[in-house]
Design a protein around this motif. Structure first.
Motif, PDB file in Angstrom:
ATOM      1  N   UNK A   1       0.861  -1.179   0.000  1.00 56.19           N
ATOM      2  CA  UNK A   1       0.000   0.000   0.000  1.00 56.19           C
ATOM      3  C   UNK A   1       0.902   1.235   0.000  1.00 56.19           C
ATOM      4  N   UNK A   2       1.226   1.718  -1.180  1.00 52.76           N
ATOM      5  CA  UNK A   2       2.196   2.797  -1.340  1.00 52.76           C
ATOM      6  C   UNK A   2       1.530   4.155  -1.147  1.00 52.76           C
ATOM      7  N   UNK A   3       2.323   5.212  -0.934  1.00 51.58           N
ATOM      8  CA  UNK A   3       1.757   6.564  -0.852  1.00 51.58           C
ATOM      9  C   UNK A   3       0.979   6.952  -2.109  1.00 51.58           C
ATOM     10  N   UNK A   4       1.430   6.508  -3.283  1.00 55.30           N
ATOM     11  CA  UNK A   4       0.713   6.822  -4.523  1.00 55.30           C
ATOM     12  C   UNK A   4      -0.682   6.226  -4.507  1.00 55.30           C
ATOM     13  N   UNK A   5      -0.790   4.997  -4.023  1.00 55.71           N
ATOM     14  CA  UNK A   5      -2.097   4.354  -3.955  1.00 55.71           C
ATOM     15  C   UNK A   5      -2.991   5.058  -2.931  1.00 55.71           C
ATOM     16  N   UNK A   6      -2.403   5.455  -1.822  1.00 50.73           N
ATOM     17  CA  UNK A   6      -3.181   6.155  -0.798  1.00 50.73           C
ATOM     18  C   UNK A   6      -3.722   7.480  -1.344  1.00 50.73           C
ATOM     19  N   UNK A   7      -2.866   8.240  -2.030  1.00 54.04           N
ATOM     20  CA  UNK A   7      -3.296   9.520  -2.589  1.00 54.04           C
ATOM     21  C   UNK A   7      -4.343   9.312  -3.679  1.00 54.04           C
ATOM     22  N   UNK A   8      -4.161   8.283  -4.516  1.00 50.60           N
ATOM     23  CA  UNK A   8      -5.147   7.986  -5.556  1.00 50.60           C
ATOM     24  C   UNK A   8      -6.506   7.700  -4.937  1.00 50.60           C
ATOM     25  N   UNK A   9      -6.523   6.951  -3.848  1.00 52.67           N
ATOM     26  CA  UNK A   9      -7.777   6.620  -3.170  1.00 52.67           C
ATOM     27  C   UNK A   9      -8.429   7.866  -2.588  1.00 52.67           C
ATOM     28  N   UNK A  10      -7.618   8.735  -1.968  1.00 54.71           N
ATOM     29  CA  UNK A  10      -8.149   9.976  -1.387  1.00 54.71           C
ATOM     30  C   UNK A  10      -8.777  10.848  -2.474  1.00 54.71           C
ATOM     31  N   UNK A  11      -8.083  11.001  -3.603  1.00 50.98           N
ATOM     32  CA  UNK A  11      -8.609  11.814  -4.704  1.00 50.98           C
ATOM     33  C   UNK A  11      -9.905  11.221  -5.254  1.00 50.98           C
ATOM     34  N   UNK A  12      -9.930   9.902  -5.416  1.00 45.60           N
ATOM     35  CA  UNK A  12     -11.121   9.254  -5.956  1.00 45.60           C
ATOM     36  C   UNK A  12     -12.315   9.408  -5.019  1.00 45.60           C
ATOM     37  N   UNK A  13     -12.102   9.184  -3.736  1.00 42.97           N
ATOM     38  CA  UNK A  13     -13.193   9.341  -2.766  1.00 42.97           C
ATOM     39  C   UNK A  13     -13.668  10.790  -2.733  1.00 42.97           C
ATOM     40  N   UNK A  14     -12.721  11.726  -2.807  1.00 44.13           N
ATOM     41  CA  UNK A  14     -13.096  13.133  -2.840  1.00 44.13           C
ATOM     42  C   UNK A  14     -13.921  13.462  -4.073  1.00 44.13           C
ATOM     43  N   UNK A  15     -13.539  12.891  -5.219  1.00 45.42           N
ATOM     44  CA  UNK A  15     -14.290  13.128  -6.446  1.00 45.42           C
ATOM     45  C   UNK A  15     -15.716  12.608  -6.359  1.00 45.42           C
TER      46      UNK A  15
END
Length: 304
Positions: A123-137
């Motif tokens: 679970x990399x930082x890139x995956x974490x940020x991608x998830x945050x952006x997607x949930x925010x969207x």
């Protein structure tokens, strides 16, 4: 120049696949109010078999290329894909084409998370940020309409769109497992065949008689969907994924234009706010996938 080093051809084919896919969605959207969901899935899938079989025959992969060592893997992947098609088309009946297409961009993000949960990936930082952006969207798209009784159908469309993207992600995680031994042609063929049979199974629930125009649109949806998959397959054959990545997001332009010009639906403020968040999350997930060497050349993302 080798067969696998034709970047211009790859880019043209990737853009063409986006246009064809958007045209397929327009056909499905146009008939969604008058044709039962299962009947739409049947025609979309049955007539997609024709261009796919012709393409496999042209590549001398039919029927020999359909041999498989992973029948249960194909069954799982095809079942998930068929369920995704039902959910996605149900969402499309309730949402503008652009919003339904945007929600489909959740798939690569959820696929990256699925790799962590199901395949033991980090679970990399890139995956974490991608998830945050997607949930925010998704939040900025959905939250303003919560509690509005007039938007109940739209909210159910959002839920179905997220479900469709989740099922697509699960199907693609399965593709990552079976693509080590199975070719892209076999994966595509069995997926479309499963969707055809799933659609046909809804016949006892009641289908409708089809006027000529509606039947034409349904047949066209299938042919366009099959052609879109072929163009995507060839694009990934002629050019590296990294060269095609920017053009994947151009594909969202065509559903936007369809909403504006064909259906007379202006872009909502929620869509405009969600657009950079969801596309940013999808881009991060896609870059993470290339870094990890996901087998995207052999098995391109499936189009509903």
């Amino acid at each position: 120049m080798s067969d696998r080093d034709r970047p211009l051809a790859g880019i043209v084919l990737r853009i063409a696949s986006g246009v064809l896919f958007a045209a397929m969605l327009v056909c499905v959207k146009w008939v969604s109010d008058e044709v039962p969901l299962g009947q739409v899935v049947f025609y979309r899938s049955a007539f997609a078999l024709l261009p796919i079989v012709l393409f496999l025959a042209w590549r001398r992969e039919f029927p020999a290329g359909l041999a498989t060592r992973r029948p249960l893997g194909h069954l799982l992947r095809s079942s998930l894909g068929a369920a995704s098609m039902f959910a996605t088309f149900a969402a499309l009946a309730r949402l503008p084409v652009a919003e339904a297409t945007l929600l489909a961009q959740l798939a690569p993000v959820l696929m990256a998370i699925g790799g962590v949960v199901l395949l033991g990936e980090r679970f990399t930082p890139s995956r974490a940020l991608a998830l945050v952006l997607a949930v925010g969207g998704v939040a900025v798209l959905v939250v303003p309409d919560i509690g509005n009784a007039d938007k109940a159908g739209q909210l159910s469309g959002y839920a179905l769109g997220v479900l469709g993207a989740s099922l697509t992600a699960a199907a693609l995680v399965t593709v990552r497992r079976i693509s080590r031994t199975e070719g892209a042609g076999a994966i595509a063929f069995y997926f479309v065949l499963a969707c055809t049979l799933a659609g046909l199974a809804t016949l006892p629930l009641g289908w409708v008689a089809l006027p000529t125009q509606t039947l034409t649109l349904l047949i066209l949806a299938g042919l366009l969907g099959g052609a879109a998959h072929i163009c995507m397959t060839l694009a990934l054959r002629f050019a590296e994924v990294s060269r095609l990545a920017p053009f994947e997001y151009i594909a969202l332009v065509w559903p936007v234009l369809a909403d504006l010009w064909l259906f007379g639906q202006p872009l909502s403020s929620g869509f405009l706010l969600a657009l950079p968040l969801l596309l940013g999350g999808a881009a991060l997930a896609a870059m993470e996938g290339r870094r990890l060497g996901w087998p995207r050349r052999r098995s391109p993302p499936e189009k509903d």
